[in-house]
Design a protein around this motif. Structure first.
Motif, PDB file in Angstrom:
ATOM      1  N   ASP A 219       1.073  -1.109   0.102  1.00  0.00           N
ATOM      2  CA  ASP A 219       0.029  -0.013  -0.002  1.00  0.00           C
ATOM      3  C   ASP A 219       0.892   1.253   0.012  1.00  0.00           C
ATOM      4  O   ASP A 219       1.738   1.453   0.869  1.00  0.00           O
ATOM      5  CB  ASP A 219      -0.989  -0.156   1.396  1.00  0.00           C
ATOM      6  CG  ASP A 219      -1.970   1.164   1.197  1.00  0.00           C
ATOM      7  OD1 ASP A 219      -2.169   1.466   0.127  1.00  0.00           O
ATOM      8  OD2 ASP A 219      -2.339   1.640   2.431  1.00  0.00           O
TER       9      ASP A 219
ATOM     10  N   LEU B 199      -0.811  -4.201   2.581  1.00  0.00           N
ATOM     11  CA  LEU B 199      -1.892  -4.312   2.147  1.00  0.00           C
ATOM     12  C   LEU B 199      -2.616  -5.588   3.154  1.00  0.00           C
ATOM     13  O   LEU B 199      -3.811  -5.605   3.134  1.00  0.00           O
ATOM     14  CB  LEU B 199      -2.403  -4.489   0.836  1.00  0.00           C
ATOM     15  CG  LEU B 199      -2.615  -3.257   0.125  1.00  0.00           C
ATOM     16  CD1 LEU B 199      -2.739  -3.153  -1.149  1.00  0.00           C
ATOM     17  CD2 LEU B 199      -3.539  -2.142   0.773  1.00  0.00           C
TER      18      LEU B 199
ATOM     19  N   ASN C 164      -3.282  -4.302   7.420  1.00  0.00           N
ATOM     20  CA  ASN C 164      -4.148  -3.181   7.614  1.00  0.00           C
ATOM     21  C   ASN C 164      -4.836  -2.976   8.792  1.00  0.00           C
ATOM     22  O   ASN C 164      -4.880  -3.887   9.969  1.00  0.00           O
ATOM     23  CB  ASN C 164      -5.128  -3.003   6.216  1.00  0.00           C
ATOM     24  CG  ASN C 164      -5.971  -4.073   6.095  1.00  0.00           C
ATOM     25  OD1 ASN C 164      -6.585  -4.452   7.063  1.00  0.00           O
ATOM     26  ND2 ASN C 164      -6.202  -4.527   5.075  1.00  0.00           N
ATOM     27  N   LYS C 165      -5.687  -1.840   9.253  1.00  0.00           N
ATOM     28  CA  LYS C 165      -6.344  -1.781  10.488  1.00  0.00           C
ATOM     29  C   LYS C 165      -7.332  -2.590  10.533  1.00  0.00           C
ATOM     30  O   LYS C 165      -7.677  -3.176  11.667  1.00  0.00           O
ATOM     31  CB  LYS C 165      -6.991  -0.173  10.376  1.00  0.00           C
ATOM     32  CG  LYS C 165      -6.145   0.655  10.758  1.00  0.00           C
ATOM     33  CD  LYS C 165      -6.998   2.105  10.806  1.00  0.00           C
ATOM     34  CE  LYS C 165      -5.767   3.230  11.203  1.00  0.00           C
ATOM     35  NZ  LYS C 165      -6.288   4.517  11.541  1.00  0.00           N
TER      36      LYS C 165
ATOM     37  N   SER D 145      -7.551   4.325   5.579  1.00  0.00           N
ATOM     38  CA  SER D 145      -7.311   3.204   6.162  1.00  0.00           C
ATOM     39  C   SER D 145      -8.440   2.986   7.535  1.00  0.00           C
ATOM     40  O   SER D 145      -8.528   1.686   7.799  1.00  0.00           O
ATOM     41  CB  SER D 145      -5.995   3.480   7.233  1.00  0.00           C
ATOM     42  OG  SER D 145      -5.812   4.549   7.959  1.00  0.00           O
TER      43      SER D 145
ATOM     44  N   ARG E 102     -11.533   1.396   5.340  1.00  0.00           N
ATOM     45  CA  ARG E 102     -11.682  -0.197   5.518  1.00  0.00           C
ATOM     46  C   ARG E 102     -12.186  -0.646   6.464  1.00  0.00           C
ATOM     47  O   ARG E 102     -12.830  -1.675   6.426  1.00  0.00           O
ATOM     48  CB  ARG E 102     -10.119  -0.532   5.215  1.00  0.00           C
ATOM     49  CG  ARG E 102      -9.439   0.083   3.848  1.00  0.00           C
ATOM     50  CD  ARG E 102      -8.116  -0.513   3.837  1.00  0.00           C
ATOM     51  NE  ARG E 102      -7.210  -0.260   2.446  1.00  0.00           N
ATOM     52  CZ  ARG E 102      -6.344   0.337   2.616  1.00  0.00           C
ATOM     53  NH1 ARG E 102      -5.707   0.755   3.668  1.00  0.00           N
ATOM     54  NH2 ARG E 102      -5.473   0.822   1.314  1.00  0.00           N
TER      55      ARG E 102
END
Length: 425
Positions: A321, A335, A338-339, A365, A368
């Motif tokens: 990312d 990627l 991520n969160k 972020s 998502r």
């Protein structure tokens, strides 16, 4: 409609504005070693309870309505009613971004307001876990979390920190699961790319970038931050340059992997540098219109279609990312980390098996996570008015929980009322 009628009665017949003012004074009155100040606080507490008693004695669910009136405005209470009618359940975990969400450089002098911190302690005391979900380093987050919420809450076993946008999860009080380094699970090829970029990002940067940026002290992600005030014109200019530089450095590192199976060193390139750079720029420009706009403004946008990027290169770039935060940061992350991944791991450690989360954030972020809870009927989303366009659009299309800069407490008050109302059901 009976519950709506009761809320109309509550706000029409009682001075809820003054009640909230007393409640806020009692909640956030600073601890001072003064007999006069203590007497003033005690008098306000007694007045608050008298006003609450009036409401308690007038409604069948008097305690619920007294607490709602003391915390939420009329609009917040009716929004809570709508949410309860729509979802039929209480929020059982808070997932909170920090910068430009709980606190704002432009709205709260970059401090989390005391009323926000106090309300978070109210949720904690009610047994609602808190997941702090941020792109910051763990040490930074731990510091302000302990300072703002107190060591007791941070180490209670009911709080988790997802840091560096999901590369690690820290949940104090959970033994071997306390700290989880999620980036260690990545394939060696991806970790090699990040190691290569990190080792070269500052030593090989142009002099202007070295003077104008610093590298955030991450465990895994590579984040360039401005040496100027966030949001300023100077910060915007240097971060735009940093974004182009990071993309090109990433292209070089990935090109080395494709050409040699190991990071490239000067002089051993067997793949055309310029072509890989253009392909990489084209790939990320197609992923994010903000990145494309920066590349165009910097004169670095390639005359290439994204579908011209070779599959071998795409296969790697699809796992990496590149994030751009205007006048704030340019970042390379995974990627696969991520969160969302971090939040899922945090919820697992905290034992939240059936989450219905309040997700608050301002960036892509955070979006998502919002999309994840929406897809799984696992929560609601809120964002500040200055959030990224895509984030704001998502929030407006769902429950319209948009708040003013520095006023995240308004949404927390709405959710406080929602949880009180959900108990009645």
């Amino acid at each position: 409609m009976e519950r709506y009628d009761l809320v109309y009665q509550l706000y029409d017949e009682y001075d809820t504005k003054t009640l909230r003012e007393f409640q806020e004074f009692v909640d956030v009155f600073p601890a001072v070693d003064s007999r006069v100040a203590l007497e003033h606080w005690q008098g306000a507490t007694e007045e608050l309870e008298e006003r609450k008693d009036e409401i308690r004695s007038s409604f069948a669910a008097g305690e619920t309505f007294a607490e709602i009136a003391a915390r939420a405005t009329r609009d917040q209470a009716f929004t809570a009613l709508d949410l309860e009618a729509k979802y039929g359940r209480a929020v059982n975990v808070l997932v909170l971004d920090v910068d430009e969400t709980l606190r704002s450089a432009g709205g709260t002098d970059n401090e989390i307001p005391r009323e926000t911190l106090h309300l978070l302690t109210e949720f904690h005391e009610a047994g609602v876990p808190i997941v702090i979900c941020t792109g910051q380093t763990l040490e930074n987050v731990k510091g302000f979390a302990i300072q703002g919420l107190g060591s007791e809450i941070v180490h209670s076993g009911n709080l988790s920190i997802v840091y560096e946008a999901g590369t690690g999860v820290f949940t104090p009080g959970h033994g071997a699961d306390t700290k989880q380094l999620l980036y260690e699970d990545l394939e060696e090829e991806i970790r090699t790319v990040f190691d290569d970029v990190r080792s070269r990002v500052l030593p090989e940067a142009p002099e202007e970038l070295r003077r104008g940026c610093h590298l955030q002290g991450n465990e895994f992600n590579v984040t360039m931050k401005p040496n100027y005030e966030t949001g300023s014109a100077d910060a915007r200019e240097i971060i735009d340059e940093a974004l182009v530089y990071l993309i090109d450095l990433l292209a070089d590192a990935v090109g080395g992997i494709l050409a040699n199976g190991e990071p490239e060193h000067e002089g051993d390139r067997t793949v055309d540098d310029e072509t890989i750079t253009d392909w990489t720029r084209a790939f990320y420009a197609a992923q994010d219109p903000e990145i494309r706009a920066v590349l165009e403004s910097e004169g670095s946008y390639p005359d290439l279609a994204a579908d011209a990027v070779p599959d071998t290169l795409t296969a790697i770039l699809e796992r990496i990312d590149v994030a751009y935060y205007e006048a704030d940061a340019a970042e390379i992350g995974s990627l696969e980390l991520n969160k969302v991944v971090g939040v899922e791991r945090a919820l697992d450690v905290l034992g939240v098996d059936d989450p219905f989360a309040l997700v608050m954030g301002d960036s892509k972020s955070d979006l998502r996570v919002m999309q994840w809870v929406a897809a799984n009927d696992a929560g609601i989303a809120a964002a500040p008015e200055h959030a990224s366009q895509d984030t704001l659009e998502h929030v407006l299309e769902t429950d319209e929980l948009v708040f003013d800069r520095g006023k995240s407490v308004d949404v927390l008050r709405t959710v406080y009322a929602l949880n009180r109302l959900a108990r009645l059901s």
